[in-house]
Design a protein around this motif. Structure first.
Motif, PDB file in Angstrom:
ATOM      1  N   ALA A  29       0.831  -1.212   0.000  1.00 18.62           N
ATOM      2  CA  ALA A  29       0.000   0.000   0.000  1.00 18.62           C
ATOM      3  C   ALA A  29       0.862   1.258   0.000  1.00 18.62           C
ATOM      4  O   ALA A  29       0.571   2.241  -0.700  1.00 18.62           O
ATOM      5  CB  ALA A  29      -0.931  -0.018   1.209  1.00 18.62           C
ATOM      6  N   THR A  30       1.948   1.235   0.761  1.00 18.76           N
ATOM      7  CA  THR A  30       2.854   2.393   0.820  1.00 18.76           C
ATOM      8  C   THR A  30       3.512   2.645  -0.530  1.00 18.76           C
ATOM      9  O   THR A  30       3.595   3.789  -1.006  1.00 18.76           O
ATOM     10  CB  THR A  30       3.925   2.167   1.898  1.00 18.76           C
ATOM     11  OG1 THR A  30       3.292   1.920   3.158  1.00 18.76           O
ATOM     12  CG2 THR A  30       4.837   3.387   2.016  1.00 18.76           C
ATOM     13  N   LEU A  31       3.984   1.575  -1.181  1.00 18.77           N
ATOM     14  CA  LEU A  31       4.599   1.721  -2.499  1.00 18.77           C
ATOM     15  C   LEU A  31       3.609   2.264  -3.515  1.00 18.77           C
ATOM     16  O   LEU A  31       3.958   3.098  -4.369  1.00 18.77           O
ATOM     17  CB  LEU A  31       5.147   0.368  -2.965  1.00 18.77           C
ATOM     18  CG  LEU A  31       6.400  -0.143  -2.239  1.00 18.77           C
ATOM     19  CD1 LEU A  31       6.741  -1.551  -2.699  1.00 18.77           C
ATOM     20  CD2 LEU A  31       7.579   0.802  -2.483  1.00 18.77           C
ATOM     21  N   PHE A  32       2.361   1.839  -3.409  1.00 15.66           N
ATOM     22  CA  PHE A  32       1.343   2.313  -4.337  1.00 15.66           C
ATOM     23  C   PHE A  32       1.125   3.816  -4.176  1.00 15.66           C
ATOM     24  O   PHE A  32       1.033   4.572  -5.163  1.00 15.66           O
ATOM     25  CB  PHE A  32       0.027   1.551  -4.088  1.00 15.66           C
ATOM     26  CG  PHE A  32      -1.118   2.046  -4.917  1.00 15.66           C
ATOM     27  CD1 PHE A  32      -1.223   1.716  -6.260  1.00 15.66           C
ATOM     28  CD2 PHE A  32      -2.089   2.880  -4.357  1.00 15.66           C
ATOM     29  CE1 PHE A  32      -2.275   2.189  -7.025  1.00 15.66           C
ATOM     30  CE2 PHE A  32      -3.136   3.348  -5.128  1.00 15.66           C
ATOM     31  CZ  PHE A  32      -3.234   3.009  -6.466  1.00 15.66           C
ATOM     32  N   VAL A  33       1.052   4.297  -2.931  1.00 17.17           N
ATOM     33  CA  VAL A  33       0.847   5.731  -2.686  1.00 17.17           C
ATOM     34  C   VAL A  33       2.042   6.538  -3.178  1.00 17.17           C
ATOM     35  O   VAL A  33       1.887   7.601  -3.802  1.00 17.17           O
ATOM     36  CB  VAL A  33       0.597   5.984  -1.178  1.00 17.17           C
ATOM     37  CG1 VAL A  33       0.585   7.479  -0.879  1.00 17.17           C
ATOM     38  CG2 VAL A  33      -0.703   5.348  -0.751  1.00 17.17           C
ATOM     39  N   VAL A  34       3.263   6.037  -2.937  1.00 19.41           N
ATOM     40  CA  VAL A  34       4.463   6.754  -3.386  1.00 19.41           C
ATOM     41  C   VAL A  34       4.488   6.861  -4.907  1.00 19.41           C
ATOM     42  O   VAL A  34       4.788   7.929  -5.471  1.00 19.41           O
ATOM     43  CB  VAL A  34       5.727   6.051  -2.860  1.00 19.41           C
ATOM     44  CG1 VAL A  34       6.977   6.636  -3.502  1.00 19.41           C
ATOM     45  CG2 VAL A  34       5.816   6.177  -1.352  1.00 19.41           C
ATOM     46  N   LEU A  35       4.173   5.767  -5.591  1.00 14.17           N
ATOM     47  CA  LEU A  35       4.152   5.802  -7.052  1.00 14.17           C
ATOM     48  C   LEU A  35       3.093   6.756  -7.582  1.00 14.17           C
ATOM     49  O   LEU A  35       3.313   7.473  -8.573  1.00 14.17           O
ATOM     50  CB  LEU A  35       3.897   4.385  -7.592  1.00 14.17           C
ATOM     51  CG  LEU A  35       5.065   3.405  -7.483  1.00 14.17           C
ATOM     52  CD1 LEU A  35       4.622   2.003  -7.885  1.00 14.17           C
ATOM     53  CD2 LEU A  35       6.235   3.863  -8.347  1.00 14.17           C
ATOM     54  N   LEU A  36       1.959   6.809  -6.908  1.00 12.66           N
ATOM     55  CA  LEU A  36       0.879   7.702  -7.332  1.00 12.66           C
ATOM     56  C   LEU A  36       1.305   9.170  -7.206  1.00 12.66           C
ATOM     57  O   LEU A  36       1.099   9.974  -8.133  1.00 12.66           O
ATOM     58  CB  LEU A  36      -0.369   7.435  -6.499  1.00 12.66           C
ATOM     59  CG  LEU A  36      -1.618   8.244  -6.868  1.00 12.66           C
ATOM     60  CD1 LEU A  36      -2.066   7.899  -8.290  1.00 12.66           C
ATOM     61  CD2 LEU A  36      -2.746   7.966  -5.878  1.00 12.66           C
ATOM     62  N   VAL A  37       1.926   9.508  -6.080  1.00 17.53           N
ATOM     63  CA  VAL A  37       2.389  10.883  -5.878  1.00 17.53           C
ATOM     64  C   VAL A  37       3.472  11.244  -6.890  1.00 17.53           C
ATOM     65  O   VAL A  37       3.487  12.336  -7.468  1.00 17.53           O
ATOM     66  CB  VAL A  37       2.903  11.062  -4.437  1.00 17.53           C
ATOM     67  CG1 VAL A  37       3.561  12.432  -4.265  1.00 17.53           C
ATOM     68  CG2 VAL A  37       1.760  10.908  -3.438  1.00 17.53           C
ATOM     69  N   TRP A  38       4.394  10.311  -7.146  1.00 16.04           N
ATOM     70  CA  TRP A  38       5.481  10.574  -8.098  1.00 16.04           C
ATOM     71  C   TRP A  38       4.934  10.852  -9.495  1.00 16.04           C
ATOM     72  O   TRP A  38       5.394  11.731 -10.198  1.00 16.04           O
ATOM     73  CB  TRP A  38       6.423   9.370  -8.109  1.00 16.04           C
ATOM     74  CG  TRP A  38       7.524   9.488  -9.115  1.00 16.04           C
ATOM     75  CD1 TRP A  38       8.651  10.249  -9.038  1.00 16.04           C
ATOM     76  CD2 TRP A  38       7.578   8.803 -10.379  1.00 16.04           C
ATOM     77  NE1 TRP A  38       9.411  10.097 -10.157  1.00 16.04           N
ATOM     78  CE2 TRP A  38       8.788   9.217 -11.005  1.00 16.04           C
ATOM     79  CE3 TRP A  38       6.755   7.893 -11.027  1.00 16.04           C
ATOM     80  CZ2 TRP A  38       9.159   8.736 -12.256  1.00 16.04           C
ATOM     81  CZ3 TRP A  38       7.125   7.419 -12.277  1.00 16.04           C
ATOM     82  CH2 TRP A  38       8.318   7.841 -12.878  1.00 16.04           C
ATOM     83  N   ARG A  39       3.937  10.056  -9.910  1.00 11.46           N
ATOM     84  CA  ARG A  39       3.349  10.254 -11.226  1.00 11.46           C
ATOM     85  C   ARG A  39       2.640  11.618 -11.319  1.00 11.46           C
ATOM     86  O   ARG A  39       2.700  12.299 -12.346  1.00 11.46           O
ATOM     87  CB  ARG A  39       2.361   9.127 -11.536  1.00 11.46           C
ATOM     88  CG  ARG A  39       3.035   7.824 -11.944  1.00 11.46           C
ATOM     89  CD  ARG A  39       1.979   6.767 -12.287  1.00 11.46           C
ATOM     90  NE  ARG A  39       1.141   7.214 -13.391  1.00 11.46           N
ATOM     91  CZ  ARG A  39       1.454   7.084 -14.672  1.00 11.46           C
ATOM     92  NH1 ARG A  39       2.610   6.536 -15.017  1.00 11.46           N
ATOM     93  NH2 ARG A  39       0.633   7.502 -15.615  1.00 11.46           N
ATOM     94  N   MET A  40       1.963  12.036 -10.259  1.00 10.34           N
ATOM     95  CA  MET A  40       1.285  13.330 -10.258  1.00 10.34           C
ATOM     96  C   MET A  40       2.281  14.479 -10.394  1.00 10.34           C
ATOM     97  O   MET A  40       2.073  15.425 -11.158  1.00 10.34           O
ATOM     98  CB  MET A  40       0.459  13.489  -8.979  1.00 10.34           C
ATOM     99  CG  MET A  40      -0.745  12.565  -8.906  1.00 10.34           C
ATOM    100  SD  MET A  40      -1.614  12.677  -7.323  1.00 10.34           S
ATOM    101  CE  MET A  40      -2.102  14.397  -7.359  1.00 10.34           C
ATOM    102  N   VAL A  41       3.387  14.409  -9.634  1.00 11.50           N
ATOM    103  CA  VAL A  41       4.405  15.460  -9.693  1.00 11.50           C
ATOM    104  C   VAL A  41       5.044  15.510 -11.078  1.00 11.50           C
ATOM    105  O   VAL A  41       5.247  16.583 -11.667  1.00 11.50           O
ATOM    106  CB  VAL A  41       5.478  15.240  -8.609  1.00 11.50           C
ATOM    107  CG1 VAL A  41       6.647  16.202  -8.792  1.00 11.50           C
ATOM    108  CG2 VAL A  41       4.872  15.397  -7.228  1.00 11.50           C
ATOM    109  N   ARG A  42       5.345  14.348 -11.624  1.00 12.03           N
ATOM    110  CA  ARG A  42       5.977  14.282 -12.941  1.00 12.03           C
ATOM    111  C   ARG A  42       5.046  14.830 -14.022  1.00 12.03           C
ATOM    112  O   ARG A  42       5.468  15.564 -14.924  1.00 12.03           O
ATOM    113  CB  ARG A  42       6.349  12.841 -13.249  1.00 12.03           C
ATOM    114  CG  ARG A  42       7.171  12.681 -14.514  1.00 12.03           C
ATOM    115  CD  ARG A  42       7.534  11.232 -14.724  1.00 12.03           C
ATOM    116  NE  ARG A  42       8.307  11.056 -15.946  1.00 12.03           N
ATOM    117  CZ  ARG A  42       8.674   9.878 -16.424  1.00 12.03           C
ATOM    118  NH1 ARG A  42       8.344   8.772 -15.763  1.00 12.03           N
ATOM    119  NH2 ARG A  42       9.376   9.804 -17.534  1.00 12.03           N
ATOM    120  N   ARG A  43       3.756  14.504 -13.922  1.00 13.23           N
ATOM    121  CA  ARG A  43       2.794  14.996 -14.905  1.00 13.23           C
ATOM    122  C   ARG A  43       2.663  16.511 -14.821  1.00 13.23           C
ATOM    123  O   ARG A  43       2.542  17.189 -15.834  1.00 13.23           O
ATOM    124  CB  ARG A  43       1.440  14.330 -14.656  1.00 13.23           C
ATOM    125  CG  ARG A  43       0.368  14.715 -15.668  1.00 13.23           C
ATOM    126  CD  ARG A  43      -0.914  13.978 -15.389  1.00 13.23           C
ATOM    127  NE  ARG A  43      -0.716  12.525 -15.473  1.00 13.23           N
ATOM    128  CZ  ARG A  43      -1.679  11.637 -15.172  1.00 13.23           C
ATOM    129  NH1 ARG A  43      -2.850  12.056 -14.760  1.00 13.23           N
ATOM    130  NH2 ARG A  43      -1.432  10.351 -15.280  1.00 13.23           N
TER     131      ARG A  43
END
Length: 423
Positions: free
Chosen positions: A65-79
């Motif tokens: 669950a933690t990895l999923f949240v981190v990946l989601l935030v990273w994708r938002m920042v990158r976008r």
């Protein structure tokens, strides 16, 4: 539709939403239980002891669950960064308001940064007088453009415009009289010619046959600064000290404002900033004693100039004016003909009250020059014309901003040009 029907529909909607949430939570709970069972079975195959399998399963689920949240935030920042870069590439930097976007544009374009050229004093004066120019020139230009000639209606409206810009009644009458005489004699009707006549007559009222302020005519030169509280006396003194110091003169400041709390401290800050010696006493001391010590120090240290600050005396207080006369006597005994200039600081935003102050100070202590501050914050720049026309006092300095370079010697022609400029 009745109110009860509306409430029924709202209630039904909430029931539907509640059921959807309840079903979603139940589904998520069931999915989690199945995932936990699958992980426990997996750890059993890997040989994990039975008492540790459930803990390992929950730990693994938390980690996923933690990895999923981190990946989601990273994708938002990158976008977001990609979107910002696309916007910058489509638009020039001045259109984009975000500082980070401007920096991104600079990095992409790799264009050399060009620093804006510093504004000249005339440009700063022009900017500072923008409010007065807007209130004065626009209306005058419209008046001259719509008039068929110089008649009573035009003169009456022109009078109203000048009074609104705080030229004062006496100055306005002098200006309109000279304007009418010239326009009638020369039979002028062209708006540009009428405006030029008004500009020339305004400049004539301000160009006085007064000796310019020349600090070289006496060594040491004593400049006494007076005025009521809040007009910017101490700040004006600090700016003058810095400007004269930059000209190579040795300046001493006298903190004779012993009535206002922290006045001497404020002057001392300017002294430290400009590298100038400040002579001061304790708060509440005799201002004449400070003037005496400052004059003695000026002579002993071979200084070129003494600038003496005084308390914000109200021109209606007789005892305070008598204190000012005492300072005059002390300075005159220590330095011949001192003070050589008595500079009255006036706040341009106070309008006609500034003119009243100038008249009463002149009667009480003999003012020889004016420093007009805060011209950039008012639409009443005509006050500078009124002071010269009604009192015969030269405006020595004008302040059109907060910077040190925004206090400058007054040039009547430059002032009138900025005042009447078509923008």
């Amino acid at each position: 539709m009745q109110w009860s029907e509306v409430m029924d529909k709202v209630y039904q909607s909430w029931q539907t939403i509640g059921k959807m949430i309840s079903d979603g939570v139940a589904y998520l709970s069931e999915f989690s239980d199945q995932l936990i069972q699958w992980l426990v079975a997996l750890f059993a195959q890997w040989g994990v002891p039975e008492e540790q399998r459930l803990l390992a399963a929950y730990g693994s689920l938390y980690l996923l669950a933690t990895l999923f949240v981190v990946l989601l935030v990273w994708r938002m920042v990158r976008r977001r960064k990609r979107r910002a870069q696309r916007v910058v590439l489509r638009q020039p930097p001045e259109v984009v308001g975000e500082e980070k976007v401007v920096e991104s544009y600079k990095a992409v374009s790799a264009a050399p940064e060009i620093e804006p050229e510093p504004l000249s004093f005339y440009e700063r004066m022009r900017s500072g007088l923008a409010k007065t120019n807007s209130a004065l020139f626009g209306r005058i230009d419209a008046l001259f453009g719509s008039a068929s000639g110089v008649n009573s209606d035009l003169l009456e409206e022109l009078e109203e415009i000048l009074i609104t810009a705080d030229f004062g009644m006496k100055t306005t009458q002098l200006l309109i009289g000279a304007f009418e005489k010239r326009a009638t004699a020369e039979k002028l009707t062209d708006p540009s010619q009428l405006r030029q006549i008004l500009k020339e007559e305004t400049c004539r009222l301000m160009t006085l046959n007064v000796e310019p302020l020349a600090v070289e005519r006496s060594t040491p030169f004593v400049l006494l600064v007076i005025g009521v509280n809040g007009v910017g006396k101490t700040t004006t003194i600090g700016k003058l000290a810095q400007q004269y110091t930059q000209q190579g003169k040795k300046v001493i400041l006298g903190a004779a404002d012993t009535f206002r709390a922290a006045a001497a401290e404020q002057l001392s800050v300017w002294g430290e900033r400009t590298g100038v010696t400040v002579i001061r006493h304790d708060e509440g001391s005799d201002p004449a004693a400070v003037a005496f010590d400052a004059a003695k120090a000026t002579v002993a240290r071979n200084a070129d100039m003494l600038i003496l600050d005084t308390a914000g005396r109200l021109h209606t207080k007789v005892n305070l004016m008598e204190e000012m006369k005492k300072i005059y006597r002390v300075l005159g005994r220590e330095i011949p003909d001192a003070p050589h200039e008595t500079l009255l600081v006036l706040d341009a935003t106070t309008g006609q009250n500034a003119l009243v102050q100038a008249r009463l100070f002149q009667e009480a202590v003999g003012v020889t020059g004016i420093a007009l501050t805060k011209l950039d914050g008012t639409a009443k720049g005509g006050m500078a014309v009124a002071i010269g026309a009604e009192l015969g006092l030269p405006v020595r300095f004008i302040g059109i901003g907060e910077g040190v370079d925004d206090l400058r010697p007054f040039d009547p022609e430059m002032f009138v040009d900025a005042l009447f400029e078509n923008r």
